[in-house]
Scaffold this active site. Structure first.
Site, PDB file in Angstrom:
ATOM      1  N   ALA A 156      -9.372  15.535 -38.889  1.00 13.43           N
ATOM      2  CA  ALA A 156      -9.291  16.666 -37.940  1.00 13.43           C
ATOM      3  C   ALA A 156      -7.987  16.544 -37.153  1.00 13.43           C
ATOM      4  O   ALA A 156      -7.980  16.574 -35.928  1.00 13.43           O
ATOM      5  CB  ALA A 156     -10.521  16.708 -37.019  1.00 13.43           C
ATOM      6  N   HIS A 163      -2.283  13.256 -33.379  1.00  8.31           N
ATOM      7  CA  HIS A 163      -2.243  12.375 -34.548  1.00  8.31           C
ATOM      8  C   HIS A 163      -0.867  12.428 -35.209  1.00  8.31           C
ATOM      9  O   HIS A 163      -0.333  11.411 -35.644  1.00  8.31           O
ATOM     10  CB  HIS A 163      -3.269  12.825 -35.594  1.00  8.31           C
ATOM     11  CG  HIS A 163      -4.693  12.752 -35.159  1.00  8.31           C
ATOM     12  ND1 HIS A 163      -5.443  13.871 -34.898  1.00  8.31           N
ATOM     13  CD2 HIS A 163      -5.509  11.694 -34.949  1.00  8.31           C
ATOM     14  CE1 HIS A 163      -6.666  13.506 -34.564  1.00  8.31           C
ATOM     15  NE2 HIS A 163      -6.735  12.190 -34.575  1.00  8.31           N
ATOM     16  N   ASP A 207      -6.729   6.975 -26.253  1.00  7.55           N
ATOM     17  CA  ASP A 207      -7.856   6.035 -26.301  1.00  7.55           C
ATOM     18  C   ASP A 207      -7.334   4.671 -25.848  1.00  7.55           C
ATOM     19  O   ASP A 207      -7.232   3.727 -26.632  1.00  7.55           O
ATOM     20  CB  ASP A 207      -8.425   5.971 -27.714  1.00  7.55           C
ATOM     21  CG  ASP A 207      -9.007   7.308 -28.127  1.00  7.55           C
ATOM     22  OD1 ASP A 207     -10.012   7.711 -27.551  1.00  7.55           O
ATOM     23  OD2 ASP A 207      -8.420   7.958 -29.014  1.00  7.55           O
ATOM     24  N   ARG A 246     -12.176  16.665 -30.415  1.00  4.54           N
ATOM     25  CA  ARG A 246     -13.395  17.192 -29.786  1.00  4.54           C
ATOM     26  C   ARG A 246     -13.115  18.401 -28.894  1.00  4.54           C
ATOM     27  O   ARG A 246     -14.059  19.065 -28.471  1.00  4.54           O
ATOM     28  CB  ARG A 246     -14.110  16.088 -28.999  1.00  4.54           C
ATOM     29  CG  ARG A 246     -14.753  15.042 -29.897  1.00  4.54           C
ATOM     30  CD  ARG A 246     -15.662  14.106 -29.145  1.00  4.54           C
ATOM     31  NE  ARG A 246     -16.457  13.274 -30.035  1.00  4.54           N
ATOM     32  CZ  ARG A 246     -16.174  12.016 -30.352  1.00  4.54           C
ATOM     33  NH1 ARG A 246     -15.112  11.423 -29.847  1.00  4.54           N
ATOM     34  NH2 ARG A 246     -16.957  11.340 -31.175  1.00  4.54           N
TER      35      ARG A 246
HETATM   36  O1  PAF Z   1      -9.167   6.668 -32.752  1.00  2.00           O
HETATM   37  C1  PAF Z   1      -9.784   6.951 -33.789  1.00  2.00           C
HETATM   38  O2  PAF Z   1      -9.595   8.011 -34.408  1.00  2.00           O
HETATM   39  C2  PAF Z   1     -10.803   5.958 -34.353  1.00  2.00           C
HETATM   40  O3  PAF Z   1     -11.482   5.304 -33.328  1.00  2.00           O
HETATM   41  C3  PAF Z   1     -10.180   4.938 -35.337  1.00  2.00           C
HETATM   42  C4  PAF Z   1      -9.162   4.050 -34.651  1.00  2.00           C
HETATM   43  C5  PAF Z   1      -9.526   5.669 -36.491  1.00  2.00           C
HETATM   44  C6  PAF Z   1     -11.268   4.013 -35.901  1.00  2.00           C
HETATM   45  O4  PAF Z   1     -12.243   4.747 -36.577  1.00  2.00           O
END
Ligand code: PAF
Length: 287
Positions: free
Chosen positions: A29, A34, A147, A184
């Site tokens: 997604a 990203h 995160d 999300r």
């Molecule tokens: O941040 C994320 O998208 C996930 O927590 C990760 C690091 C890919 C682990 O599943």
């Protein structure tokens, strides 16, 4: 690519050519946040592997694993356009043997904040990231500061287990109104989307107030009232040490600090964090 054997064969071929390899773990997604991780990886390595795996072990039984957005075809197109070299998208059966029974638990930094309300989460993350690092054996792996607690958990795991990989951190990417990008955010209704940027405004203002000397308890209380007044249900709102996530004793931070927040808006849980500015004159990342 779907299997660990295929991934290892390709990485081994690159290694024979002396190439430097980066891994960007994702759950798909993909949004601009990203893609910024992939861009950072492309600048730091010769070959970039992006993994896409919605990891069931980091979701609690009441959480959104089943409905988590999945868009592999679009993700692949975005990654190809950016120049990522390989997409590793294993199925669950490739990642977990039926009698899989190992868990990586990182104490300390994984406790409190998201670890309090999502007790399963960091063990799930650490275990899957340890597997991905072992499968790919990259020189570099990239994670986002969005995160932030996850980033510190992974850094601690890599240090404690002597994993031969450099962890790079990428800054949070925000919409023009300050909302941190997140897969999300797709759950937000139009009305909630209007309110959502207040999470960032509230913690950025609070960080600035604390930098200017306002007692932390007062600043936290004011930010909580502001968020609750706008319809958020606050999960946590805290100031902690930026390097170790240890809470502060007094009313002023005595070392680099960050504000951390998680709050529900309807059925969407948003998280965000900002540094407490050290100059007292600017709030990094403020909209
Ligand atoms: O941040 C994320 O998208 C996930 O927590 C990760 C690091 C890919 C682990 O599943």
């Amino acid at each position: 690519m779907r299997t660990v054997d295929e991934l290892r064969a390709q990485v081994a071929a690159w290694r024979r050519q002396g190439l430097r390899i980066a891994l960007v773990p994702t759950m798909g997604a993909l949004h601009e946040g990203h893609l910024s991780l992939v861009e950072l990886a492309l600048g730091a390595a010769d070959r970039v592997v992006v993994s896409i795996f919605v990891n069931p072990t980091q979701f609690g039984p009441e959480e959104d694993f089943a409905t988590y957005p999945r868009s592999e075809a679009q993700d692949r197109a975005k990654l190809a356009a950016l120049g990522a070299h390989l997409v590793f998208a294993p199925g669950e059966e490739e990642m977990f043997a039926p009698d899989f029974s190992t868990e990586v638990f990182v104490a300390g930094v994984s406790e409190g904040l998201c670890g309090a309300s999502r007790p399963h989460f960091f063990a799930g993350v650490a275990t899957i990231v340890a597997k991905l690092l072992n499968q790919c054996q990259p020189d570099i792996a990239v994670f986002g500061e969005k995160d932030y607690q996850q980033l510190l958990v992974i850094r601690r795991m890599v240090r404690d287990l002597d994993m031969p990989v450099d962890i790079l951190a990428a800054p949070i990417v925000r919409d023009s109104d300050g909302l941190a990008l997140s897969s999300r955010n797709a759950y937000l209704s139009a009305a909630e989307r209007q309110i959502a940027p207040l999470l960032h405004r509230a913690i950025a203002d609070m960080a600035q107030d604390v930098a200017e000397g306002r007692p932390m308890s007062e600043a936290l209380e004011a930010a909580r009232r502001r968020l609750e007044g706008a319809g958020f249900e606050v999960d946590y709102l805290e100031i902690r040490g930026a390097a170790d996530l240890v809470p502060f004793e007094g009313e002023q931070p005595d070392r680099p600090a960050r504000v951390f927040a998680a709050a529900w808006l309807g059925r969407t849980r948003l998280i965000d964090n900002v540094p407490v500015p050290t100059t007292g004159t600017e709030s990094e990342g403020a909209a």
